[in-house]
Design an enzyme around this catalytic site. Structure first.
Site, PDB file in Angstrom:
ATOM      1  N   SER A   7       0.839  -1.202   0.000  1.00 44.97           N
ATOM      2  CA  SER A   7       0.000   0.000   0.000  1.00 44.97           C
ATOM      3  C   SER A   7       0.870   1.246   0.000  1.00 44.97           C
ATOM      4  CB  SER A   7      -0.905   0.018   1.228  1.00 44.97           C
ATOM      5  OG  SER A   7      -1.501   1.297   1.374  1.00 44.97           O
ATOM      6  N   HIS A  32      -1.211  -1.249  -4.278  1.00 47.19           N
ATOM      7  CA  HIS A  32      -2.482  -0.950  -3.625  1.00 47.19           C
ATOM      8  C   HIS A  32      -2.569   0.554  -3.363  1.00 47.19           C
ATOM      9  CE1 HIS A  32      -6.094  -2.135  -1.396  1.00 47.19           C
ATOM     10  NE2 HIS A  32      -5.748  -1.260  -0.464  1.00 47.19           N
ATOM     11  N   ASP A  34      -4.752   3.380  -1.640  1.00 48.58           N
ATOM     12  CA  ASP A  34      -5.806   3.693  -0.674  1.00 48.58           C
ATOM     13  C   ASP A  34      -6.295   5.124  -0.866  1.00 48.58           C
ATOM     14  OD1 ASP A  34      -6.118   1.316   0.979  1.00 48.58           O
ATOM     15  OD2 ASP A  34      -4.062   1.670   1.609  1.00 48.58           O
ATOM     16  N   MET A  36      -8.784   7.987   0.241  1.00 48.42           N
ATOM     17  CA  MET A  36      -9.605   8.377   1.386  1.00 48.42           C
ATOM     18  C   MET A  36     -10.083   9.813   1.203  1.00 48.42           C
ATOM     19  SD  MET A  36      -7.234   6.844   4.448  1.00 48.42           S
ATOM     20  CE  MET A  36      -6.496   5.221   4.325  1.00 48.42           C
ATOM     21  N   HIS A  65      -8.478   1.167  -3.987  1.00 51.55           N
ATOM     22  CA  HIS A  65      -9.422   0.908  -2.893  1.00 51.55           C
ATOM     23  C   HIS A  65     -10.063   2.238  -2.498  1.00 51.55           C
ATOM     24  CE1 HIS A  65      -9.766  -0.335   1.649  1.00 51.55           C
ATOM     25  NE2 HIS A  65     -10.946  -0.188   1.091  1.00 51.55           N
ATOM     26  N   MET A  67     -12.096   4.362  -0.339  1.00 52.00           N
ATOM     27  CA  MET A  67     -12.700   4.571   0.977  1.00 52.00           C
ATOM     28  C   MET A  67     -13.331   5.958   0.970  1.00 52.00           C
ATOM     29  SD  MET A  67      -9.809   2.855   3.425  1.00 52.00           S
ATOM     30  CE  MET A  67      -8.464   3.021   2.259  1.00 52.00           C
ATOM     31  N   MET A 136     -11.416  -6.016   5.599  1.00 49.49           N
ATOM     32  CA  MET A 136     -10.543  -5.123   6.366  1.00 49.49           C
ATOM     33  C   MET A 136     -10.204  -5.772   7.700  1.00 49.49           C
ATOM     34  SD  MET A 136      -9.860  -2.484   4.523  1.00 49.49           S
ATOM     35  CE  MET A 136      -9.027  -1.547   5.819  1.00 49.49           C
ATOM     36  N   ASP A 175      -6.429  -6.407   4.396  1.00 47.58           N
ATOM     37  CA  ASP A 175      -5.724  -5.132   4.490  1.00 47.58           C
ATOM     38  C   ASP A 175      -5.746  -4.673   5.946  1.00 47.58           C
ATOM     39  OD1 ASP A 175      -4.731  -2.565   4.285  1.00 47.58           O
ATOM     40  OD2 ASP A 175      -6.178  -1.877   2.787  1.00 47.58           O
TER      41      ASP A 175
END
Length: 214
Positions: A7, A32, A34, A36, A65, A67, A136, A175
């Site tokens: 990540s 990966h 992330d 957010m 991913h 979020m 998660m 993750d």
């Protein structure tokens, strides 16, 4: 085969392209990413412009991913920026089935993620619609958290449900808090895609870290 997806949340953002290239050389399988929004989770990371800017740093797939709240509003932007697969949160989607098929209509594999407090049973209606399920193993929002032990039972439950429905080709991703000790546990419980941030990027030798997770 175990897929290792470091990540970049734990990378040095000041030299993100170089960090990604180094992780590829170290033996990573996916990158990966992330994303957010500071609303669905209490942190803010990066959006399509940053992903587009570093897309040329590697040939590895970008595992994005999301979020974020209302992901359906920006899925096309992430696809255009260079995402190779997109995962959305069950908890963030009012119309999850529609959102998953929106990803598929863009020609990308679709994933669904669930938080630690969300039961596996809520995934039942969409298991046939996904290519990946992300369980998660920490509460999302920050790197460096400790693995939540009851995640192992959720992984076993998920693998059992997938097996019963003939969906063994669906990837099971974890993750949060992944290191050599927890990686062995989650692999035994059915995970085949491991996301690791601080353990890989904080290691003296990322190549050794990746090898240890396998």
């Amino acid at each position: 085969m175990t897929i290792i997806a470091p990540s970049i949340l734990s990378a040095d953002f000041a030299k993100l392209g170089d960090e990604i290239a180094a992780i590829e050389q170290a033996g990573a399988d996916w990158i990966h990413v992330d994303v957010m929004d500071g609303r669905f989770v209490p942190n803010l990371t990066f959006g399509p412009p940053v992903i587009s800017a570093v897309r040329g740093a590697t040939k590895l797939p970008f595992d994005v991913h999301l979020m974020i709240e209302q992901p359906e509003r920006s899925i096309a932007d992430y696809a255009a920026a260079g995402a190779d697969r997109i995962t959305v949160h069950l908890e963030a989607c009012t119309h999850l089935h529609r959102t998953l098929h929106q990803i598929k209509e863009l020609g990308l594999p679709a994933g669904v993620a669930i938080n630690p407090g969300t039961p596996i049973s809520l995934l039942e209606p969409v298991l046939e619609d996904v290519d990946l399920v992300l369980v998660m193993t920490v509460n999302p929002g920050f790197g460096g958290q400790s693995f939540i032990p009851y995640s192992l039972q959720k992984l076993r439950d998920l693998r059992s449900r997938l097996h019963e429905r003939g969906l063994s080709g669906v990837s099971v991703q974890v993750d949060g808090g992944i290191n050599p000790s927890t990686s062995a546990l989650v692999r035994e419980a059915g995970a085949n895609v491991l996301v690791a941030g601080s353990f890989v990027f904080g290691h003296q030798s990322p190549a050794a870290a990746i090898a240890a997770l396998r």
